[in-house]
Design an enzyme around this catalytic site. Sequence first.
Site, PDB file in Angstrom:
ATOM      1  N   GLY A  31      44.699 -19.827  12.234  1.00  0.00           N
ATOM      2  CA  GLY A  31      43.383 -19.402  11.761  1.00  0.00           C
ATOM      3  C   GLY A  31      42.269 -20.357  12.152  1.00  0.00           C
ATOM      4  N   GLY A  36      39.216 -20.213  22.039  1.00  0.00           N
ATOM      5  CA  GLY A  36      40.562 -20.443  22.595  1.00  0.00           C
ATOM      6  C   GLY A  36      41.525 -19.373  22.099  1.00  0.00           C
ATOM      7  N   HIS A  37      41.519 -19.165  20.774  1.00  0.00           N
ATOM      8  CA  HIS A  37      42.369 -18.111  20.203  1.00  0.00           C
ATOM      9  C   HIS A  37      41.973 -16.748  20.770  1.00  0.00           C
ATOM     10  CE1 HIS A  37      42.320 -21.076  16.672  1.00  0.00           C
ATOM     11  NE2 HIS A  37      43.587 -21.009  16.997  1.00  0.00           N
ATOM     12  N   GLN A 153      54.210 -27.513  22.985  1.00  0.00           N
ATOM     13  CA  GLN A 153      54.574 -26.400  22.089  1.00  0.00           C
ATOM     14  C   GLN A 153      54.976 -25.154  22.876  1.00  0.00           C
ATOM     15  OE1 GLN A 153      52.329 -25.369  18.358  1.00  0.00           O
ATOM     16  NE2 GLN A 153      51.464 -23.787  19.648  1.00  0.00           N
ATOM     17  N   VAL A 176      40.711 -23.290  26.715  1.00  0.00           N
ATOM     18  CA  VAL A 176      39.281 -22.963  26.682  1.00  0.00           C
ATOM     19  C   VAL A 176      38.546 -24.193  26.148  1.00  0.00           C
ATOM     20  CG1 VAL A 176      37.529 -21.428  25.711  1.00  0.00           C
ATOM     21  CG2 VAL A 176      39.777 -20.521  26.323  1.00  0.00           C
ATOM     22  N   MET A 184      38.694 -26.756  22.898  1.00  0.00           N
ATOM     23  CA  MET A 184      38.424 -26.147  21.596  1.00  0.00           C
ATOM     24  C   MET A 184      39.624 -26.321  20.689  1.00  0.00           C
ATOM     25  SD  MET A 184      36.256 -22.770  22.193  1.00  0.00           S
ATOM     26  CE  MET A 184      34.686 -22.868  23.041  1.00  0.00           C
ATOM     27  N   SER A 186      40.662 -26.030  16.185  1.00  0.00           N
ATOM     28  CA  SER A 186      40.196 -25.814  14.805  1.00  0.00           C
ATOM     29  C   SER A 186      39.873 -27.154  14.147  1.00  0.00           C
ATOM     30  CB  SER A 186      41.270 -25.096  13.989  1.00  0.00           C
ATOM     31  OG  SER A 186      41.653 -23.906  14.643  1.00  0.00           O
ATOM     32  N   ARG A 187      40.455 -28.231  14.668  1.00  0.00           N
ATOM     33  CA  ARG A 187      40.219 -29.551  14.070  1.00  0.00           C
ATOM     34  C   ARG A 187      38.891 -30.166  14.501  1.00  0.00           C
ATOM     35  NH1 ARG A 187      46.163 -30.040  14.405  1.00  0.00           N
ATOM     36  NH2 ARG A 187      46.877 -30.422  12.274  1.00  0.00           N
TER      37      ARG A 187
HETATM   38  P1  AMP Z   1      46.491 -23.044  16.399  1.00  0.00           P
HETATM   39  O1  AMP Z   1      45.746 -22.089  15.531  1.00  0.00           O
HETATM   40  O2  AMP Z   1      45.729 -24.303  16.674  1.00  0.00           O
HETATM   41  O3  AMP Z   1      47.897 -23.267  15.951  1.00  0.00           O
HETATM   42  O4  AMP Z   1      46.600 -22.337  17.812  1.00  0.00           O
HETATM   43  C1  AMP Z   1      47.112 -21.049  17.957  1.00  0.00           C
HETATM   44  C2  AMP Z   1      47.321 -20.765  19.433  1.00  0.00           C
HETATM   45  O5  AMP Z   1      46.072 -20.894  20.110  1.00  0.00           O
HETATM   46  C3  AMP Z   1      48.282 -21.764  20.093  1.00  0.00           C
HETATM   47  O6  AMP Z   1      49.089 -21.078  21.030  1.00  0.00           O
HETATM   48  C4  AMP Z   1      47.340 -22.716  20.774  1.00  0.00           C
HETATM   49  O7  AMP Z   1      47.898 -23.368  21.903  1.00  0.00           O
HETATM   50  C5  AMP Z   1      46.217 -21.791  21.184  1.00  0.00           C
HETATM   51  N1  AMP Z   1      44.979 -22.549  21.393  1.00  0.00           N
HETATM   52  C6  AMP Z   1      44.438 -23.460  20.566  1.00  0.00           C
HETATM   53  N2  AMP Z   1      43.329 -24.005  21.118  1.00  0.00           N
HETATM   54  C7  AMP Z   1      43.179 -23.408  22.327  1.00  0.00           C
HETATM   55  C8  AMP Z   1      42.235 -23.553  23.386  1.00  0.00           C
HETATM   56  N3  AMP Z   1      41.217 -24.397  23.322  1.00  0.00           N
HETATM   57  N4  AMP Z   1      42.389 -22.774  24.482  1.00  0.00           N
HETATM   58  C9  AMP Z   1      43.428 -21.893  24.583  1.00  0.00           C
HETATM   59  N5  AMP Z   1      44.357 -21.725  23.614  1.00  0.00           N
HETATM   60  C10 AMP Z   1      44.237 -22.474  22.507  1.00  0.00           C
END
Ligand code: AMP
Length: 282
Positions: A31, A36-37, A153, A176, A184, A186-187
């Site tokens: 979330g 990126g998401h 991951q 992204v 990008m 969420s942190r």
């Molecule tokens: P997270 O919510 O951070 O666990 O990320 C969920 C998914 O989005 C994971 O597969 C991440 O690798 C991907 N993700 C997170 N940040 C980015 C980003 N900046 N660009 C592309 N994918 C991302």
Amino acid sequence: MKTVSSLKEMFEFSRKVKDRGQTIALVPTMGALHEGHLSLITAAKKKADIVIVSIFVNPLQFGQNEDLKKYPRRLKDDQNKLKPFDPITIFTPGEKDFTPAALAAGIEVEILSKPLCGKARPGHFRGVATIVAKLFNITQPNYAFFGEKDYQQQLIIKKMTKDLSYNIEVFSLPTVREYDGLAMSSRNIYLNERERSAAPILYKALNHAKDIIEKGEKDARRINLIIAQLLGREPLVKIEYVGVVDPETLEETKEIKGKILIAIAANIGQTRLIDNLIVNAK
Ligand code: AMP
């Protein structure tokens, strides 16, 4: 737009979709959605008839002194961001249902889970793989989408998928970035102004290393040192690791040949950031 919290309802929804002969793509997230998401969701929409975005802040992947409590939870906001993708299904399992305290089974993808992020975060990738396996079992996707930002991951998930014979095609998509190169995340919202302006140094260091490698540098130790020195110039940065590794095995490289992965984890103030780049050496 459909938001499902019950595991049973999710199982049934997926079964019905499959019975109709339609395909499912899963995009697992925690979330606080950003571009990126959304890039993963855009790709998923192109690939499958039905897209399921899971939103679950997975307690199993947080260490004791990590940011589980303060991790951003903004479902309303996320639902709004997903509206343009409708029809789309959001899966928000409840924590007690999904990760009961007595959870004893888990998925360990050995070797790949040990280096890089695995060193400082023991148990992290077991937590990730276990939850992704549960999501796979419940949502029954044909396709699953992950980001290369979390390079280790996505590699672990691909290995798990292969080793456990999940009939799922796993895609990983490019990182992204913000206008100044910061990946990008969420942190990123944790960063104060001063920290935010320091944060792009991670990507700058990766690109600097890439330039040097493309000019012919073959010594991985020197690359490691150069990155550490560059990051060391920014007083707010505390390096966790710099890795110059084989992109398939994550084993440390001595002599750079062909494709290599450069990966960095660092704390900027209290915020842990990661970034990486694949470089093609001559
Ligand atoms: P997270 O919510 O951070 O666990 O990320 C969920 C998914 O989005 C994971 O597969 C991440 O690798 C991907 N993700 C997170 N940040 C980015 C980003 N900046 N660009 C592309 N994918 C991302």
